[in-house]
Design an enzyme around this catalytic site. Structure first.
Site, PDB file in Angstrom:
ATOM      1  N   GLY A 198     -51.012  53.623   3.610  1.00  0.00           N
ATOM      2  CA  GLY A 198     -50.575  55.267   3.322  1.00  0.00           C
ATOM      3  C   GLY A 198     -49.675  55.610   4.661  1.00  0.00           C
ATOM      4  O   GLY A 198     -49.391  55.313   5.680  1.00  0.00           O
ATOM      5  N   GLY A 199     -48.893  56.970   3.977  1.00  0.00           N
ATOM      6  CA  GLY A 199     -47.982  57.647   4.649  1.00  0.00           C
ATOM      7  C   GLY A 199     -47.060  56.917   4.953  1.00  0.00           C
ATOM      8  O   GLY A 199     -45.663  57.018   4.044  1.00  0.00           O
ATOM      9  N   GLN A 200     -46.627  56.400   5.950  1.00  0.00           N
ATOM     10  CA  GLN A 200     -45.628  55.713   6.546  1.00  0.00           C
ATOM     11  C   GLN A 200     -44.222  55.119   5.442  1.00  0.00           C
ATOM     12  O   GLN A 200     -43.984  53.967   5.607  1.00  0.00           O
ATOM     13  CB  GLN A 200     -45.138  55.176   7.723  1.00  0.00           C
ATOM     14  CG  GLN A 200     -45.912  55.826   9.036  1.00  0.00           C
ATOM     15  CD  GLN A 200     -46.515  54.848   9.801  1.00  0.00           C
ATOM     16  OE1 GLN A 200     -47.572  54.890   9.345  1.00  0.00           O
ATOM     17  NE2 GLN A 200     -45.501  54.815  11.015  1.00  0.00           N
ATOM     18  N   THR A 201     -43.324  55.583   4.392  1.00  0.00           N
ATOM     19  CA  THR A 201     -43.212  55.113   3.319  1.00  0.00           C
ATOM     20  C   THR A 201     -41.925  54.140   3.990  1.00  0.00           C
ATOM     21  O   THR A 201     -41.158  53.139   3.833  1.00  0.00           O
ATOM     22  CB  THR A 201     -42.784  56.235   2.719  1.00  0.00           C
ATOM     23  OG1 THR A 201     -42.950  57.238   2.277  1.00  0.00           O
ATOM     24  CG2 THR A 201     -42.025  55.470   0.959  1.00  0.00           C
TER      25      THR A 201
END
Ligand code: G3D
Ligand code: MG
Length: 179
Positions: free
Chosen positions: A69-72
């Site tokens: 989740g989030g931090q690509t």
């Protein structure tokens, strides 16, 4: 590893290493599951890239856990852990309706990774002890699991805190991995 779990996994204790990945959004209950497997052996690593991987190793069985989740920008590092893994365990918080859509998107992205092609997928619908937990069919629909092709998957309702449902899920996985 707890006695019950070592019994479940005893069918896998050949010479080969078995690597299982446990992932899902933060707060889904992954660390709780890991502690259920063996609290005393949970090892947390903090690689330079700044994302935590927790692991438990028992005989030739290795579990690795991290948050999706989030931090690509961290995504490329996941490949390190996906490599050579034998199965994916995806954990969702059944009571977190607001984030089920994100959980679905993250699952989709993860399943596109080349390294996990064809690997069996065990979904744990966690926190079933909570009154607001969604049912199995609601979660199957929310995650759009019926659209999954070319891999075996199964969903199990669990309560990691109570230790319910975990055995059934892991037994399914062991059976799939044996053949
Ligand atoms: P994560 O590792 O996926 O981020 P954790 O999730 O294992 O840290 O769990 C996040 C929170 O959910 C914890 O609460 C934990 O106790 C709770 N939790 C995990 N499994 C269950 C469950 O089956 N039922 C319920 N009701 N709660 C669960 P805290 O309050 O410690 O943050
Ligand atoms: Mg955690």
């Amino acid at each position: 590893m707890g006695f019950v779990f070592s019994k479940v996994f005893s069918g896998l204790f050949g010479s080969e290493q078995i690597r299982l990945i446990i992932i899902g959004l933060d707060n889904a209950g992954k660390t709780t599951i890991l502690y259920r497997l063996h609290k005393d052996e949970v090892v947390q690593t903090v690689p330079t890239v700044g994302f935590n991987v927790e692991s438990v190793t028992y005989k030739n069985l290795k579990f690795q856990v991290w948050d999706l989740g989030g931090q690509t920008s961290l995504r490329p590092y996941w490949r390190w852990y996906y490599q050579d893994s034998n199965a994916i365990i995806y954990v969702v918080d059944s009571a977190d309706k607001d984030r089920l859509e994100v959980a679905k998107q993250e699952l989709e992205l993860m399943l596109e990774e080349e390294e996990v092609k064809g690997l069996p997928l065990l979904i744990f619908a966690n926190k079933q002890d909570l009154p607001e937990a969604l049912s199995e069919s609601e979660i199957v629909n929310a995650l759009d699991l019926h659209s999954i092709k070319n891999r075996q998957w199964a969903l199990f309702k669990i309560s990691a805190i109570k230790g319910e449902g975990l055995n059934e899920g892991f037994e399914w996985l062991v059976d799939v991995l044996k053949y």
